[in-house]
Design a protein around this motif. Structure first.
Motif, PDB file in Angstrom:
ATOM      1  N   GLY A 178      11.525   5.400   2.756  1.00 44.40           N
ATOM      2  CA  GLY A 178      10.146   5.208   3.080  1.00 44.40           C
ATOM      3  C   GLY A 178      10.091   3.759   2.481  1.00 44.40           C
ATOM      4  O   GLY A 178       9.788   2.668   2.710  1.00 44.40           O
ATOM      5  N   PHE A 179      10.066   4.238   0.772  1.00 45.45           N
ATOM      6  CA  PHE A 179      10.039   2.621   0.176  1.00 45.45           C
ATOM      7  C   PHE A 179      11.510   2.358   0.861  1.00 45.45           C
ATOM      8  O   PHE A 179      11.472   0.755   0.589  1.00 45.45           O
ATOM      9  CB  PHE A 179      10.609   2.999  -1.107  1.00 45.45           C
ATOM     10  CG  PHE A 179       9.467   3.823  -2.017  1.00 45.45           C
ATOM     11  CD1 PHE A 179       7.791   2.878  -2.126  1.00 45.45           C
ATOM     12  CD2 PHE A 179       9.135   4.798  -2.142  1.00 45.45           C
ATOM     13  CE1 PHE A 179       6.827   3.320  -2.355  1.00 45.45           C
ATOM     14  CE2 PHE A 179       7.723   5.736  -2.083  1.00 45.45           C
ATOM     15  CZ  PHE A 179       6.572   4.634  -3.053  1.00 45.45           C
TER      16      PHE A 179
ATOM     17  N   PHE B  65       0.931  -1.294  -0.194  1.00 45.31           N
ATOM     18  CA  PHE B  65      -0.077  -0.217  -0.014  1.00 45.31           C
ATOM     19  C   PHE B  65       0.853   1.376   0.071  1.00 45.31           C
ATOM     20  O   PHE B  65       0.240   2.441  -0.232  1.00 45.31           O
ATOM     21  CB  PHE B  65      -0.968  -0.119   0.988  1.00 45.31           C
ATOM     22  CG  PHE B  65      -2.140   0.591   0.907  1.00 45.31           C
ATOM     23  CD1 PHE B  65      -2.616  -0.234  -0.510  1.00 45.31           C
ATOM     24  CD2 PHE B  65      -3.149   1.330   1.147  1.00 45.31           C
ATOM     25  CE1 PHE B  65      -4.641  -0.363  -0.831  1.00 45.31           C
ATOM     26  CE2 PHE B  65      -4.518   1.333   1.462  1.00 45.31           C
ATOM     27  CZ  PHE B  65      -5.032   1.059  -0.192  1.00 45.31           C
ATOM     28  N   LEU B  66       2.159   1.157  -0.199  1.00 43.73           N
ATOM     29  CA  LEU B  66       2.748   2.147  -0.331  1.00 43.73           C
ATOM     30  C   LEU B  66       2.612   3.309  -1.340  1.00 43.73           C
ATOM     31  O   LEU B  66       2.641   3.965  -1.856  1.00 43.73           O
ATOM     32  CB  LEU B  66       4.618   1.916   0.122  1.00 43.73           C
ATOM     33  CG  LEU B  66       5.133   1.554   1.237  1.00 43.73           C
ATOM     34  CD1 LEU B  66       6.022   1.717   1.635  1.00 43.73           C
ATOM     35  CD2 LEU B  66       5.197   3.166   1.896  1.00 43.73           C
ATOM     36  N   ILE B  67       2.868   1.889  -2.559  1.00 40.82           N
ATOM     37  CA  ILE B  67       2.843   2.624  -4.030  1.00 40.82           C
ATOM     38  C   ILE B  67       1.371   3.478  -4.337  1.00 40.82           C
ATOM     39  O   ILE B  67       1.385   4.474  -4.561  1.00 40.82           O
ATOM     40  CB  ILE B  67       2.805   1.085  -4.734  1.00 40.82           C
ATOM     41  CG1 ILE B  67       4.000   0.576  -4.819  1.00 40.82           C
ATOM     42  CG2 ILE B  67       2.477   1.603  -6.400  1.00 40.82           C
ATOM     43  CD1 ILE B  67       4.204  -0.486  -5.408  1.00 40.82           C
ATOM     44  N   PRO B  68       0.336   3.072  -3.924  1.00 37.74           N
ATOM     45  CA  PRO B  68      -1.017   3.814  -4.006  1.00 37.74           C
ATOM     46  C   PRO B  68      -0.732   4.839  -3.666  1.00 37.74           C
ATOM     47  O   PRO B  68      -1.232   5.798  -3.649  1.00 37.74           O
ATOM     48  CB  PRO B  68      -2.637   3.148  -3.808  1.00 37.74           C
ATOM     49  CG  PRO B  68      -2.127   2.257  -3.242  1.00 37.74           C
ATOM     50  CD  PRO B  68      -0.217   1.265  -3.583  1.00 37.74           C
ATOM     51  N   THR B  69      -0.149   4.759  -1.847  1.00 34.65           N
ATOM     52  CA  THR B  69      -0.971   6.702  -1.138  1.00 34.65           C
ATOM     53  C   THR B  69       0.489   7.372  -1.336  1.00 34.65           C
ATOM     54  O   THR B  69       0.525   7.885  -0.695  1.00 34.65           O
ATOM     55  CB  THR B  69      -0.632   5.528   0.406  1.00 34.65           C
ATOM     56  OG1 THR B  69       0.335   4.657   0.727  1.00 34.65           O
ATOM     57  CG2 THR B  69      -1.876   4.853   0.694  1.00 34.65           C
TER      58      THR B  69
ATOM     59  N   ALA C  96       1.615   4.451 -13.646  1.00 39.61           N
ATOM     60  CA  ALA C  96       3.139   3.842 -13.057  1.00 39.61           C
ATOM     61  C   ALA C  96       2.405   3.027 -12.001  1.00 39.61           C
ATOM     62  O   ALA C  96       3.415   1.995 -11.659  1.00 39.61           O
ATOM     63  CB  ALA C  96       3.876   4.651 -12.070  1.00 39.61           C
ATOM     64  N   ILE C  97       1.224   3.372 -10.746  1.00 40.23           N
ATOM     65  CA  ILE C  97       1.290   2.543 -10.085  1.00 40.23           C
ATOM     66  C   ILE C  97       0.176   1.310 -11.034  1.00 40.23           C
ATOM     67  O   ILE C  97       0.305  -0.342 -10.674  1.00 40.23           O
ATOM     68  CB  ILE C  97      -0.220   2.680  -9.310  1.00 40.23           C
ATOM     69  CG1 ILE C  97       0.681   4.259  -8.744  1.00 40.23           C
ATOM     70  CG2 ILE C  97      -1.189   1.774  -8.209  1.00 40.23           C
ATOM     71  CD1 ILE C  97      -0.382   5.112  -8.295  1.00 40.23           C
ATOM     72  N   ALA C  98       0.081   1.436 -12.095  1.00 36.06           N
ATOM     73  CA  ALA C  98      -0.551   0.318 -12.894  1.00 36.06           C
ATOM     74  C   ALA C  98      -0.124  -0.756 -13.223  1.00 36.06           C
ATOM     75  O   ALA C  98      -0.107  -1.691 -14.156  1.00 36.06           O
ATOM     76  CB  ALA C  98      -1.535   0.535 -13.998  1.00 36.06           C
ATOM     77  N   THR C  99       1.346  -0.292 -13.848  1.00 35.32           N
ATOM     78  CA  THR C  99       2.758  -1.347 -14.128  1.00 35.32           C
ATOM     79  C   THR C  99       2.338  -2.242 -13.376  1.00 35.32           C
ATOM     80  O   THR C  99       2.477  -3.208 -13.684  1.00 35.32           O
ATOM     81  CB  THR C  99       3.849  -0.443 -14.466  1.00 35.32           C
ATOM     82  OG1 THR C  99       3.639   1.281 -15.362  1.00 35.32           O
ATOM     83  CG2 THR C  99       4.955  -1.056 -14.759  1.00 35.32           C
TER      84      THR C  99
ATOM     85  N   SER D 295       4.201   4.169   7.622  1.00 34.65           N
ATOM     86  CA  SER D 295       5.068   5.577   6.451  1.00 34.65           C
ATOM     87  C   SER D 295       5.007   6.759   7.057  1.00 34.65           C
ATOM     88  O   SER D 295       5.363   7.092   6.515  1.00 34.65           O
ATOM     89  CB  SER D 295       4.121   5.135   5.794  1.00 34.65           C
ATOM     90  OG  SER D 295       3.252   4.817   4.658  1.00 34.65           O
ATOM     91  N   GLN D 296       3.762   7.211   7.217  1.00 37.07           N
ATOM     92  CA  GLN D 296       3.996   8.373   6.825  1.00 37.07           C
ATOM     93  C   GLN D 296       4.589   9.197   8.216  1.00 37.07           C
ATOM     94  O   GLN D 296       5.323  10.007   7.955  1.00 37.07           O
ATOM     95  CB  GLN D 296       2.630   9.082   7.445  1.00 37.07           C
ATOM     96  CG  GLN D 296       2.261  10.584   6.430  1.00 37.07           C
ATOM     97  CD  GLN D 296       2.257  11.079   5.220  1.00 37.07           C
ATOM     98  OE1 GLN D 296       2.250  10.146   4.143  1.00 37.07           O
ATOM     99  NE2 GLN D 296       3.244  12.208   4.792  1.00 37.07           N
ATOM    100  N   PRO D 297       4.446   8.952   9.415  1.00 37.23           N
ATOM    101  CA  PRO D 297       5.363   9.346  10.550  1.00 37.23           C
ATOM    102  C   PRO D 297       7.062   9.603   9.737  1.00 37.23           C
ATOM    103  O   PRO D 297       7.708  10.570  10.076  1.00 37.23           O
ATOM    104  CB  PRO D 297       4.764   8.757  12.043  1.00 37.23           C
ATOM    105  CG  PRO D 297       4.166   8.120  10.922  1.00 37.23           C
ATOM    106  CD  PRO D 297       3.865   7.994  10.215  1.00 37.23           C
TER     107      PRO D 297
END
Length: 408
Positions: free
Chosen positions: A376-377, A235-239, A259-262, A364-366
């Motif tokens: 984060g990634f 869920f890092l990818i869509p958010t 990019a996400i759809a790939t 991930s956000q903090p």
């Protein structure tokens, strides 16, 4: 009622009608549609509600709040499905899904938007749990493995379509992608026509040789943990990826959708091709090791990407691992479930998947606020490597026979 899915020894497995298979596949795609559709809208949505405190986190919750409700409601949905029937719950869930998803077009406040997402999550819990249980009811183990690879591909392709459509609509207005949810209502006639209610927990089933077994719970707990962490990382990818692309100077929603759809497109191909071969040659724990390792590599490449092209290559690699792992998680869980427990097992798996999605922005956000998006990634890549190592260790340890139905 007929005993659907119960096959006596020595009797050829019944063919699954194509209409039933396609209906189940379309219903399964509603789960990815619940989040993927609006992912490209997040930056514009955040800008629209910029006056709200903590809007950076709240905008991510638009995507992940349904996951919390799924995690909370899926176990209850599983119990209802086992006791009162799959189809009744499914029809009600799809109806709520349509109303909650499309109602966002009329919302003029962030609070109303969040409330509609809560209802959408409740609906997805009922839909996902019912569909997973029906797959266990309708299909034999061999048929189920084939179907799961098809479902993984169909969900990924559905994600591609939703992301592309959502991105194009988001170029018009950030609200526009929410209109896509209205198409779910078209599936109710197919449910009524092609998905008969299976018989469960009857004397006929017991005489026909249906297994009455329970999962090996320690191994099943590991499976739930793997499902939760897989979703947390994914869920890092869509958010977060749309915001990483903005940092790279790419702020067009449709390009973020591409990019996400790939990852979804490559995930579909992996579900159909890589997953069956990996399961045959590596065993169950080996597939977990492979899936997490490939995902770790892709996530690390996202962290170092400096162009849209590099991001697309990285998400494609990540998608190959994701497409291998997701159908494997559900196939492994359903293999351990007796007919009378399939709803509850499906609910537990759904809860694990979506609690991971809900936790993703909270975790991930903090970190990202302090260390940056790329960091984060990178952190997610390191954690995925750890999980790959744990799975590989279990593979080498050759689990006991009692664990084999879940892990080996």
């Amino acid at each position: 009622m007929s005993s659907i899915g119960a096959v006596s020894p020595g009797v050829a497995e019944p063919m699954i009608p194509t209409q039933r298979r396609l209906t189940l596949l379309c219903l399964a795609a509603l789960t990815i549609m619940s989040g993927a559709t609006v992912a490209p809208s997040l930056p514009a949505l955040e800008a629209h509600f910029a006056q709200h405190e903590n809007i950076a986190l709240l905008s991510r919750l638009i995507l992940s709040l349904p996951a919390l409700m799924i995690a909370l409601c899926a176990p209850l949905a599983g119990l209802i499905s086992d006791r009162y029937g799959r189809r009744r719950l499914l029809i009600m869930a799809v109806s709520i899904y349509t109303l909650a998803g499309a109602s966002t077009l009329l919302q003029d406040s962030l609070e109303g938007l969040l409330a509609s997402r809560i209802l959408l999550g409740i609906a997805v819990a009922g839909t996902m749990t019912s569909v997973s249980a029906l797959v266990g009811d309708y299909f034999s183990p061999a048929q189920r493995q084939v179907y799961m690879s098809q479902q993984g591909a169909f969900i990924s392709l559905g994600g591609v379509v939703c992301l592309m459509a959502g991105g194009l609509l988001a170029d018009i207005h950030w609200r526009a992608p929410f209109a896509i949810y209205a198409v779910a209502i078209l599936l109710i006639p197919a449910v009524l026509r092609y998905l008969p209610e299976p018989s469960r927990n009857t004397a006929h089933q017991m005489r026909s040789g249906a297994k009455k077994e329970t999962p090996y719970w320690p191994a099943f707990a590991l499976l739930l943990g793997a499902a939760m962490f897989n979703s947390l990382a994914f869920f890092l990818i869509p958010t977060q990826l749309p915001f990483l692309l903005q940092e790279l100077g790419i702020d067009t929603p449709s390009l973020a959708g591409i990019a996400i759809a790939t990852s979804n497109l490559v995930g579909a191909l992996a579900s159909l091709t890589l997953y069956p071969r990996a399961r045959d040659h590596l065993g169950k724990t080996g597939v977990f090791a492979l899936g997490f390792a490939v995902m770790a590599f892709g996530m690390g490449l996202i962290a170092g990407a400096e162009s849209l092209y590099a991001v697309m290559i990285a998400t494609a690699i990540y998608g190959a691992g994701m497409g291998t792992l997701i159908p494997h998680i559900f196939a492994t869980g359903l293999e351990s479930a007796a007919p009378t427990l399939r709803g509850r097992i499906s609910g537990a798996l759904a809860a694990s998947v979506f609690i991971g999605q809900f936790l993703s922005p909270l975790v991930s956000q903090p970190w990202i606020d302090r260390f940056g998006l790329a960091s984060g990634f990178s952190a997610a890549s390191c954690a995925l490597i750890v999980f790959a190592g744990l799975a590989l260790t279990l593979h080498w340890l050759k689990p006991k026979p009692s664990m084999e139905m879940n892990l080996q």
